[in-house]
Enzyme design. Structure first.
Site, PDB file in Angstrom:
ATOM      1  N   ARG A 166       0.839  -1.195   0.000  1.00  0.00           N
ATOM      2  CA  ARG A 166       0.000   0.000   0.000  1.00  0.00           C
ATOM      3  C   ARG A 166       0.867   1.234   0.000  1.00  0.00           C
ATOM      4  O   ARG A 166       1.715   1.402   0.878  1.00  0.00           O
ATOM      5  CB  ARG A 166      -0.888   0.019   1.245  1.00  0.00           C
ATOM      6  CG  ARG A 166      -2.247  -0.498   0.982  1.00  0.00           C
ATOM      7  CD  ARG A 166      -3.169  -0.224   2.129  1.00  0.00           C
ATOM      8  NE  ARG A 166      -2.647  -0.614   3.435  1.00  0.00           N
ATOM      9  CZ  ARG A 166      -3.298  -0.418   4.563  1.00  0.00           C
ATOM     10  NH1 ARG A 166      -4.455   0.170   4.556  1.00  0.00           N
ATOM     11  NH2 ARG A 166      -2.786  -0.796   5.718  1.00  0.00           N
ATOM     12  N   ASP A 211      -1.399  -5.006  12.472  1.00  0.00           N
ATOM     13  CA  ASP A 211      -0.824  -5.312  11.153  1.00  0.00           C
ATOM     14  C   ASP A 211      -0.611  -6.821  11.056  1.00  0.00           C
ATOM     15  O   ASP A 211       0.266  -7.376  11.737  1.00  0.00           O
ATOM     16  CB  ASP A 211       0.501  -4.562  10.972  1.00  0.00           C
ATOM     17  CG  ASP A 211       1.027  -4.718   9.553  1.00  0.00           C
ATOM     18  OD1 ASP A 211       1.251  -5.879   9.122  1.00  0.00           O
ATOM     19  OD2 ASP A 211       1.199  -3.706   8.862  1.00  0.00           O
ATOM     20  N   ASP A 222       2.999  -8.034  10.138  1.00  0.00           N
ATOM     21  CA  ASP A 222       3.952  -7.866  11.255  1.00  0.00           C
ATOM     22  C   ASP A 222       3.709  -8.910  12.334  1.00  0.00           C
ATOM     23  O   ASP A 222       4.648  -9.440  12.918  1.00  0.00           O
ATOM     24  CB  ASP A 222       3.826  -6.463  11.864  1.00  0.00           C
ATOM     25  CG  ASP A 222       4.547  -5.407  11.017  1.00  0.00           C
ATOM     26  OD1 ASP A 222       5.384  -5.791  10.183  1.00  0.00           O
ATOM     27  OD2 ASP A 222       4.246  -4.220  11.203  1.00  0.00           O
TER      28      ASP A 222
HETATM   29  N1  URA Z   1      -3.790  -4.655   6.930  1.00  0.00           N
HETATM   30  C1  URA Z   1      -3.526  -5.133   8.165  1.00  0.00           C
HETATM   31  O1  URA Z   1      -2.618  -5.933   8.352  1.00  0.00           O
HETATM   32  N2  URA Z   1      -4.289  -4.687   9.190  1.00  0.00           N
HETATM   33  C2  URA Z   1      -5.300  -3.815   9.027  1.00  0.00           C
HETATM   34  O2  URA Z   1      -5.966  -3.464   9.995  1.00  0.00           O
HETATM   35  C3  URA Z   1      -5.549  -3.342   7.723  1.00  0.00           C
HETATM   36  C4  URA Z   1      -4.785  -3.769   6.702  1.00  0.00           C
END
Ligand code: URA
Length: 210
Positions: free
Chosen positions: A105, A201, A204
């Site tokens: 992104r 995330d 992560d």
């Molecule tokens: N991607 C993620 O890993 N977490 C989110 O909340 C949105 C996109």
């Protein structure tokens, strides 16, 4: 006409989802839970696969019994968080071919930018299950489905663990023929396009990169 979201409210899935959301869950546990949930999701998402009856010999007698017929399957993982779901799904469908689509992104525009795409050569002949744990803005997911359709794929299901209403709406607007399977539809996206309450995330937390 849009397909409804298929909400997977099975208690086992919901229990595991709660553990995933918990910020105290370790990387190892998180990764294992994503794999387990993906396996359970795949079980539901393959419920409508057509079967045919074949004749086999049991040790006792001849019997008619069902096997899966029709188009073969492919799993497509959206990098990088899709990888943990992929391995859970492969546990259930070990013969599936596998594709990868890598997008990140853009932090400014929040739009997907492709850096990798490798799909099975015969993907257009296959039913495709796309896996990505988080359907947030829907940009990456819609982009992945665009690519698959350009390659001639017509039968696509999208599996995410948590969806935001915004991502669901975008996918339904752009690809009303794609069924979305989700374990939860959360409240909204925050200003950083993270799902609220979400789980943080996913990449992560799967790979321990934060
Ligand atoms: N991607 C993620 O890993 N977490 C989110 O909340 C949105 C996109």
């Amino acid at each position: 006409m849009s397909n409804d979201v298929i909400l997977l409210d099975h208690p086992l899935i919901q229990h595991k989802l709660t553990l995933l959301r918990d910020g105290k869950t370790s990387v190892k546990e998180f990764r294992e839970l994503v794999e387990e949930i993906a396996g359970l999701m795949c079980y539901e998402a393959t419920r409508d696969l057509p079967t045919e009856t074949i004749t086999i010999e049991t040790p006792i007698c001849t019997c008619e019994s069902p096997v899966i017929e029709g188009k073969k399957l492919a799993l497509v993982s959206i990098l990088r968080a899709g990888e943990a779901m992929l391995f859970g799904a492969l546990g259930l469908i070990p013969v599936a071919k596998v594709g990868h689509i890598g997008t990140y992104r853009d932090p400014e525009t929040k739009s997907p930018v492709e850096y990798y795409c490798k799909l099975p050569n015969d993907i257009e002949k296959r039913s495709v299950i796309v896996v990505d744990p988080m359907l947030a803005t829907g940009g990456t997911a819609v982009d992945a489905v665009n690519k698959l359709k350009k390659r001639g794929v017509s039968d696509i299901k999208f599996l995410c663990i948590i969806a935001a209403p915004e991502g669901v709406a975008f996918m339904q607007q752009e690809h009303p023929d794609v069924s979305i399977y989700a374990c939860a539809i959360d409240s909204h996206l925050n200003e950083h396009a993270y799902i609220v309450p979400g789980l943080g995330d996913a990449g992560d937390r799967i790979f321990g990169t934060k």
